[in-house]
Design a protein around this motif. Structure first.
Motif, PDB file in Angstrom:
ATOM      1  N   LYS A 129      14.566  21.609 -11.718  1.00 44.90           N
ATOM      2  CA  LYS A 129      15.556  20.992 -12.594  1.00 44.90           C
ATOM      3  C   LYS A 129      16.596  21.966 -13.133  1.00 44.90           C
ATOM      4  N   TRP A 130      16.162  23.156 -13.611  1.00 46.67           N
ATOM      5  CA  TRP A 130      17.156  24.071 -14.179  1.00 46.67           C
ATOM      6  C   TRP A 130      18.085  24.589 -13.095  1.00 46.67           C
ATOM      7  N   SER A 131      17.516  25.075 -11.992  1.00 43.17           N
ATOM      8  CA  SER A 131      18.357  25.590 -10.909  1.00 43.17           C
ATOM      9  C   SER A 131      19.253  24.497 -10.361  1.00 43.17           C
ATOM     10  N   LEU A 151      12.320  33.017 -22.374  1.00 46.42           N
ATOM     11  CA  LEU A 151      12.933  32.114 -21.409  1.00 46.42           C
ATOM     12  C   LEU A 151      13.293  30.801 -22.100  1.00 46.42           C
ATOM     13  N   GLY A 152      14.500  30.355 -21.867  1.00 42.29           N
ATOM     14  CA  GLY A 152      14.971  29.135 -22.518  1.00 42.29           C
ATOM     15  C   GLY A 152      15.641  29.372 -23.856  1.00 42.29           C
ATOM     16  N   ILE A 165      25.609  24.399 -21.685  1.00 33.83           N
ATOM     17  CA  ILE A 165      24.841  24.392 -22.939  1.00 33.83           C
ATOM     18  C   ILE A 165      23.883  23.212 -22.978  1.00 33.83           C
ATOM     19  N   ASP A 166      24.347  22.024 -22.557  1.00 31.65           N
ATOM     20  CA  ASP A 166      23.490  20.839 -22.559  1.00 31.65           C
ATOM     21  C   ASP A 166      22.331  20.996 -21.577  1.00 31.65           C
ATOM     22  N   GLU A 167      22.620  21.515 -20.393  1.00 27.77           N
ATOM     23  CA  GLU A 167      21.561  21.698 -19.396  1.00 27.77           C
ATOM     24  C   GLU A 167      20.557  22.750 -19.860  1.00 27.77           C
ATOM     25  N   PHE A 168      21.051  23.807 -20.488  1.00 31.03           N
ATOM     26  CA  PHE A 168      20.166  24.861 -20.988  1.00 31.03           C
ATOM     27  C   PHE A 168      19.281  24.334 -22.115  1.00 31.03           C
ATOM     28  N   GLU A 223      13.822  22.540 -23.763  1.00 29.24           N
ATOM     29  CA  GLU A 223      12.920  21.466 -24.200  1.00 29.24           C
ATOM     30  C   GLU A 223      11.779  21.270 -23.213  1.00 29.24           C
ATOM     31  N   ARG A 224      12.075  21.370 -21.928  1.00 30.92           N
ATOM     32  CA  ARG A 224      11.019  21.232 -20.919  1.00 30.92           C
ATOM     33  C   ARG A 224      10.008  22.365 -21.044  1.00 30.92           C
TER      34      ARG A 224
END
Length: 222
Positions: free
Chosen positions: A46-48, A185-186, A200-203, A208-209
């Motif tokens: 998801k992050w990548s 991390l995160g 910023i929103d994706e980070f 949260e994950r």
């Protein structure tokens, strides 16, 4: 990059139905094997993907900096293994996402596990000598007779010398410490690290994950 080898003893590839779609499980080892897949899938995909979904294959293929970086890794950094078929060709978005995921994974979760847990055992170097100065003695040799007469003396003459032992212990202690300025991390230590609101929103979602995964790990350890 990371090669998943299902032929190695104690390692099995897992199906996506495993908890959080784990990629690999080490059988019969420490409970952290249940943690690592969770951390891995918190990063991948998801992050990548969230950061790279706007990329298209043609953009990746024409990115001179990216292609030069990959060529250097292959030709210079790992020239002895460059003929291996498992290297990514870096021609598609999926290959870029997978490569970024592996880098993030190795640089945080895997690295932290290897470093922070090693001092209680490896800090006493006879538990895990860093080198051997002699071959295993053959029966009937003077070295074998010495081993039979005084095993401890023979062992200490074989493993890492005193000066190098001190250096190794100091290095292991340093690697096992948590830096005072570490950033988890995160998280970010500066709020102005980017002005791109989509990043910023994706980070934030990524953090949260990871927070959810942390709660799961705490529950597992109760």
């Amino acid at each position: 990059m990371v090669e998943l080898d299902s032929e190695k003893p104690g390692v099995e590839l897992l199906q996506p139905t495993y908890t959080r779609g784990a990629a690999v499980k080490v059988v019969g080892q420490v409970p952290q094997v249940q943690v690592k897949p969770a951390k891995w899938t918190g990063v991948s995909p998801k992050w990548s993907q969230g950061r790279l979904n706007k990329k298209i294959d043609e953009t990746i293929q024409n990115d001179l900096e990216l292609q030069s970086w990959c060529t250097e890794i292959l030709e210079v950094g790992h020239g002895d293994r460059k003929a291996e078929l498992w290297w990514p060709k870096m021609q598609t978005k999926k290959e870029l996402i997978d490569s970024c995921t592996i880098i993030i994974w190795v640089a945080n979760a895997l690295h932290a596990e290897v470093n922070f847990g090693q001092y209680p055992y490896a800090g006493y170097l006879p538990n895990r000598p860093t080198l051997s100065l002699r071959y295993m003695p053959e029966p009937g040799s003077p070295e074998y007779a010495e081993l039979e007469a005084d095993p401890e003396k023979a062992y200490l003459k074989t493993i890492t010398p005193k000066l190098q032992t001190l250096l190794d212990i100091a290095l292991i202690e340093i690697l096992s410490r948590h830096a005072s300025d570490k950033v988890y991390l995160g998280k970010k230590d500066t709020p102005e690290w980017t002005k791109d609101t989509s990043v910023i929103d994706e980070f934030r979602r990524f953090g949260e994950r990871l927070g959810d995964i942390e709660k799961e790990i705490v529950e597992m350890n109760k």
